[in-house]
Design a protein around this motif. Structure first.
Motif, PDB file in Angstrom:
ATOM      1  N   THR A 111      11.753   0.742 -40.974  1.00  0.00           N
ATOM      2  CA  THR A 111      10.542   1.504 -41.288  1.00  0.00           C
ATOM      3  C   THR A 111      10.205   1.283 -42.759  1.00  0.00           C
ATOM      4  N   PRO A 112       9.156   0.522 -43.064  1.00  0.00           N
ATOM      5  CA  PRO A 112       8.787   0.326 -44.472  1.00  0.00           C
ATOM      6  C   PRO A 112       8.511   1.665 -45.153  1.00  0.00           C
ATOM      7  N   PHE A 113       8.720   1.706 -46.452  1.00  0.00           N
ATOM      8  CA  PHE A 113       8.570   2.953 -47.202  1.00  0.00           C
ATOM      9  C   PHE A 113       7.889   2.649 -48.526  1.00  0.00           C
ATOM     10  N   GLU A 114       7.280   3.677 -49.083  1.00  0.00           N
ATOM     11  CA  GLU A 114       6.485   3.494 -50.297  1.00  0.00           C
ATOM     12  C   GLU A 114       7.312   3.750 -51.544  1.00  0.00           C
ATOM     13  N   LEU A 115       7.176   2.840 -52.511  1.00  0.00           N
ATOM     14  CA  LEU A 115       7.736   3.025 -53.843  1.00  0.00           C
ATOM     15  C   LEU A 115       6.589   3.047 -54.854  1.00  0.00           C
ATOM     16  N   SER A 116       6.755   3.833 -55.887  1.00  0.00           N
ATOM     17  CA  SER A 116       5.682   4.023 -56.870  1.00  0.00           C
ATOM     18  C   SER A 116       5.657   2.906 -57.906  1.00  0.00           C
ATOM     19  N   ALA A 117       4.485   2.665 -58.443  1.00  0.00           N
ATOM     20  CA  ALA A 117       4.318   1.649 -59.486  1.00  0.00           C
ATOM     21  C   ALA A 117       4.982   2.099 -60.782  1.00  0.00           C
ATOM     22  N   SER A 118       5.456   1.108 -61.554  1.00  0.00           N
ATOM     23  CA  SER A 118       5.992   1.331 -62.911  1.00  0.00           C
ATOM     24  C   SER A 118       7.095   2.382 -62.936  1.00  0.00           C
ATOM     25  N   THR A 119       7.873   2.438 -61.876  1.00  0.00           N
ATOM     26  CA  THR A 119       8.982   3.380 -61.753  1.00  0.00           C
ATOM     27  C   THR A 119      10.266   2.591 -61.528  1.00  0.00           C
ATOM     28  N   THR A 120      11.337   2.957 -62.189  1.00  0.00           N
ATOM     29  CA  THR A 120      12.591   2.220 -62.076  1.00  0.00           C
ATOM     30  C   THR A 120      13.343   2.621 -60.806  1.00  0.00           C
ATOM     31  N   TYR A 121      13.690   1.605 -60.018  1.00  0.00           N
ATOM     32  CA  TYR A 121      14.530   1.775 -58.834  1.00  0.00           C
ATOM     33  C   TYR A 121      15.699   0.802 -58.958  1.00  0.00           C
ATOM     34  N   TRP A 122      16.738   1.067 -58.179  1.00  0.00           N
ATOM     35  CA  TRP A 122      17.931   0.219 -58.209  1.00  0.00           C
ATOM     36  C   TRP A 122      18.223  -0.356 -56.833  1.00  0.00           C
ATOM     37  N   LEU A 123      18.420  -1.689 -56.784  1.00  0.00           N
ATOM     38  CA  LEU A 123      18.919  -2.360 -55.583  1.00  0.00           C
ATOM     39  C   LEU A 123      20.437  -2.404 -55.695  1.00  0.00           C
ATOM     40  N   VAL A 124      21.121  -1.693 -54.803  1.00  0.00           N
ATOM     41  CA  VAL A 124      22.573  -1.534 -54.866  1.00  0.00           C
ATOM     42  C   VAL A 124      23.207  -2.201 -53.653  1.00  0.00           C
ATOM     43  N   ILE A 125      24.268  -2.990 -53.869  1.00  0.00           N
ATOM     44  CA  ILE A 125      25.008  -3.618 -52.769  1.00  0.00           C
ATOM     45  C   ILE A 125      26.479  -3.242 -52.899  1.00  0.00           C
ATOM     46  N   GLN A 126      27.059  -2.815 -51.783  1.00  0.00           N
ATOM     47  CA  GLN A 126      28.458  -2.405 -51.742  1.00  0.00           C
ATOM     48  C   GLN A 126      29.035  -2.740 -50.377  1.00  0.00           C
ATOM     49  N   HIS A 127      30.350  -2.709 -50.235  1.00  0.00           N
ATOM     50  CA  HIS A 127      30.959  -2.921 -48.932  1.00  0.00           C
ATOM     51  C   HIS A 127      30.639  -1.748 -48.008  1.00  0.00           C
ATOM     52  N   THR A 128      30.422  -2.075 -46.753  1.00  0.00           N
ATOM     53  CA  THR A 128      30.152  -1.016 -45.780  1.00  0.00           C
ATOM     54  C   THR A 128      31.342  -0.071 -45.673  1.00  0.00           C
ATOM     55  N   THR A 129      32.551  -0.633 -45.724  1.00  0.00           N
ATOM     56  CA  THR A 129      33.773   0.177 -45.756  1.00  0.00           C
ATOM     57  C   THR A 129      34.442  -0.067 -47.093  1.00  0.00           C
ATOM     58  N   GLU A 130      34.411   0.936 -47.947  1.00  0.00           N
ATOM     59  CA  GLU A 130      34.969   0.786 -49.290  1.00  0.00           C
ATOM     60  C   GLU A 130      36.370   1.388 -49.388  1.00  0.00           C
ATOM     61  N   GLY A 131      37.141   0.893 -50.348  1.00  0.00           N
ATOM     62  CA  GLY A 131      38.439   1.472 -50.652  1.00  0.00           C
ATOM     63  C   GLY A 131      39.603   0.894 -49.895  1.00  0.00           C
ATOM     64  N   SER A 132      39.370  -0.107 -49.040  1.00  0.00           N
ATOM     65  CA  SER A 132      40.482  -0.730 -48.311  1.00  0.00           C
ATOM     66  C   SER A 132      40.090  -2.139 -47.915  1.00  0.00           C
ATOM     67  N   GLY A 133      41.073  -2.970 -47.633  1.00  0.00           N
ATOM     68  CA  GLY A 133      40.816  -4.336 -47.211  1.00  0.00           C
ATOM     69  C   GLY A 133      40.713  -5.291 -48.383  1.00  0.00           C
ATOM     70  N   THR A 134      40.680  -6.585 -48.049  1.00  0.00           N
ATOM     71  CA  THR A 134      40.688  -7.626 -49.083  1.00  0.00           C
ATOM     72  C   THR A 134      39.357  -8.351 -49.201  1.00  0.00           C
ATOM     73  N   SER A 135      38.371  -7.895 -48.454  1.00  0.00           N
ATOM     74  CA  SER A 135      37.090  -8.595 -48.435  1.00  0.00           C
ATOM     75  C   SER A 135      36.482  -8.654 -49.833  1.00  0.00           C
TER      76      SER A 135
END
Length: 665
Positions: free
Chosen positions: A476-500
């Motif tokens: 579902t596309p969503f609206e973001l405002s002009a001239s406003t700071t947003y962050w693109l964040v990437i993380q593991h789906t399962t954090e805190g374990s594993g060697t991925s």
């Protein structure tokens, strides 16, 4: 007898009218309205005449597969088909490699080391796809791997002996226009990939394109068309008894413009858009789109490309010489033209079959992007902001120690975000997936709060050890405002374990993205670093400017001005559609718009701002009178206009009421 004096007599006002409901004649860009038929329109953009014989908006475009690069056009696009199994795969050429998209939404590099920026052509045959770019060795693809054909079309072929194009005709591979002998056509042995020493024939000019057409092979040069019906000759120079020239001088000047549709081959010549039935050839663009074609320099024609969809012939042309920025569409059944499609730039078209349905694709002229046409959304999906070059450092995203990476960005205009992309690779360990989020800003780092509840998605686990663009489409596309700071964040789906372990590439030496910066998360805290930028892209919905303008209707004899009393409009619409009433006091096409000043809160409102009146629609048929305040003119026309996302219309026609005021003596 006294002299009589006659006073002027005013004839009683009588309302006259004419209607325009059968607007099925297509587009005619002639400036003189007397050259237009009553059922034609004089102007338009991004509109089509649909199957119900009414004018409506074109469909939108959306990207297909991940972004391939940012340095050049899509050089080739083709659908591999294996008839014996029905297997289909899409092939793209970008920069120095071939890519295959066999499933999902990802293009897989084929490691072919091609010469930079050479346009590629393909054909299917012998259960394979064949590739050429007139420089590198011809290659074939069997659905699994690519094989270079070093001796095709001649033994030990060098860079000057590879053909410009390929076709498959009567179980033979056809190859033509090598740099060494551009007027030569080669053909393989039947059901084989070998070409005998004398398997060729020559024509009188360099060959532009060969098109298999029923029982014939049509060979197009700039000025001629030749018809071949057999290969009983070998090593033949031009011989009319075998290589029959058609009685026409309407040759083809753009290899990618020649497409068969139904009983004709459509193509671009020096004299306009033409069609041939294999016996003769005629110009079909004629006077209807002469002004448009005149605006396109013939020196740019060689860049043209064409595709087919339904019964429509799509032709992309360049108005600047650098990229194909206009598309005109010809309805081959109704023999009408649609006004130009803008907002997309296409270097090559591809017809494909998906789930049994025909789909038209395009390759972008300046970016490594493939997109689908005619989508249900009434918008174009476009890049809004990005940083895609300069990668020199690996930004580790580990699962075991909960490390996240983020890049801030801003949009120049308030927009609906449809997808995001990042340049990623697998760095080691057990493979698991990644979660992608767009978060708000908190004192220069990600806040942990989604910018919208829909602003999250996942990237499935992958094993690519070299950087590849991975993208997430938001359901579902969503609206973001002009001239406003947003962050693109990437993380593991399962954090805190594993060697991925993955890496997100960033520019750590000389970043130039001015609307954001890098941040890294570890030990339960974010650390900002304004001297680095991660490689990313953000896609948004872009409005499609749509309008049609009726022909100019003459209101009577040229010596009289008419009072236009009312305009009756009938359409179905979603949203708010502007309506303009154009009135001209002379006999030509100048669309001198007089804005109609209506009282507020009526179904049609007017102002003297950018556009005139608008109709509020709810997708049901709307019938409304527009009072014009008795505008005076000799010629009038109506324009229906829209430039908002996801708001469509169907224009059925209307009626114009007017009064003639005449003085009699």
């Amino acid at each position: 007898m006294p002299r009589q004096t006659f006073l002027p007599q005013v004839i009683a006002q009588q309302i006259e009218s004419f209607s325009f409901y059968n607007i099925v004649g297509g587009w005619n860009d002639s400036a003189n309205q007397s050259f237009l038929r009553d059922e034609e329109i004089s102007d338009g953009k991004n509109t089509i005449l649909n199957d119900d014989k009414v004018w409506t908006n074109r469909g939108g475009t959306v990207t297909s597969g991940q972004f391939l690069g940012d340095t050049t056009e899509i050089l080739g696009l083709f659908e591999y088909l294996k008839p014996t199994t029905g297997a289909r795969k899409q092939i793209a050429v970008y920069d120095t490699d071939l890519y295959v998209k066999s499933s999902g939404d990802e293009w897989t590099a084929q490691a072919q080391s091609l010469t930079t920026n050479k346009r590629a052509e393909f054909c299917n045959g012998n259960d394979k796809t064949y590739f050429t770019n007139q420089y590198d060795s011809v290659r074939n693809y069997d659905g699994t791997s690519w094989t270079a054909m070093a001796n095709f079309p001649v033994s030990g072929a060098s860079s000057s002996q590879h053909g410009k194009g390929l076709a498959f005709y009567k179980e033979r591979i056809i190859d033509w226009n090598t740099t060494a002998i551009p007027e030569r056509v080669y053909y393989s042995d039947a059901q084989a990939e070998t070409i005998g020493t004398n398997n060729f024939f020559d024509v009188l000019e360099p060959v532009e394109v060969c098109v298999p057409f029923y029982d014939y092979l049509l060979v197009f040069t700039e000025n001629y068309i030749y018809r071949i019906g057999t290969f009983i000759f070998t090593g033949a120079a031009f011989e009319p008894n075998n290589i029959q020239p058609l009685p026409t001088n309407l040759g083809c000047i753009a290899i990618r413009s020649a497409k068969q549709l139904g009983n004709y081959v459509f193509y671009l010549s020096n004299k306009g858009v033409c069609r041939t039935d294999g016996h003769s050839s005629i110009v079909i663009s004629d006077s209807r789109i002469d002004n448009f074609l005149t605006s396109v320099s013939k020196s740019y024609y060689s860049k043209a490309c064409a595709g087919t969809y339904k019964n429509w012939y799509w032709l992309a042309l360049s108005t600047s010489g650098t990229k194909n920025d206009r598309i005109v569409v010809y309805d081959t059944i109704r023999n009408v033209w649609f006004p130009p499609i803008t907002g997309v730039e296409v270097s090559v078209f591809m017809q494909a079959i998906e789930s049994g349905a025909e789909v038209l694709y395009g390759g972008d002229e300046t970016l490594g992007t493939v997109y689908k046409f005619n989508q249900s959304g009434i918008y174009d999906e476009v890049k809004s902001t990005d940083y895609v070059t300069g990668q020199d450092t690996d930004g580790a995203i580990t699962a075991s120690t909960t490390v996240r990476k983020a890049q801030s960005f801003q949009l120049s205009a308030t927009s609906e975000v449809t997808r995001v992309g990042a340049s990623l690779k697998k760095a080691g360990g057990t493979t698991t997936g990644l979660t992608v989020r767009i978060e708000t800003d908190s004192s220069g780092v990600p806040s942990g709060t989604l910018a919208d509840s829909n602003a999250t998605g996942t990237i499935s686990a992958f094993t690519n050890a070299s950087y590849i663009w991975k993208e997430v489409s938001f359901s579902t596309p969503f609206e973001l405002s002009a001239s406003t700071t947003y962050w693109l964040v990437i993380q593991h789906t399962t954090e805190g374990s594993g060697t991925s372990d993955y890496a997100w590439g960033f520019d750590g030496s000389s970043p130039t993205y001015s609307s954001g910066s890098y941040a890294s998360y570890s030990s339960s805290a974010w650390t900002a670093d304004a001297d680095k930028d991660l490689l990313f892209r953000v896609y948004v919905k872009q409005t499609i400017e749509q309008y049609i303008t009726t022909k100019g209707y003459y209101l009577g004899e040229p010596q009289y001005l008419k009072d236009i009393k009312k305009v009756f409009i009938e359409l179905s619409a979603l949203g708010e559609w502007d309506v303009e009433v154009g009135v001209n006091t002379d006999l030509y096409d100048g669309f001198r718009v007089y804005f109609v000043d209506m009282a507020a809160n009526t179904p049609v409102r007017g102002s003297s701002l950018t556009r005139g009146n608008f109709i509020r629609g709810t997708q049901s048929k709307i019938k409304i009178f527009i009072k014009t305040g008795s505008l005076k003119g000799r010629l009038t026309k109506i324009r229906i206009y829209k430039n908002k996302i996801d708001e469509n219309f169907e224009f059925y026609g209307g009626e114009i009421n007017f009064i003639t005021r005449r003085l009699l003596r």
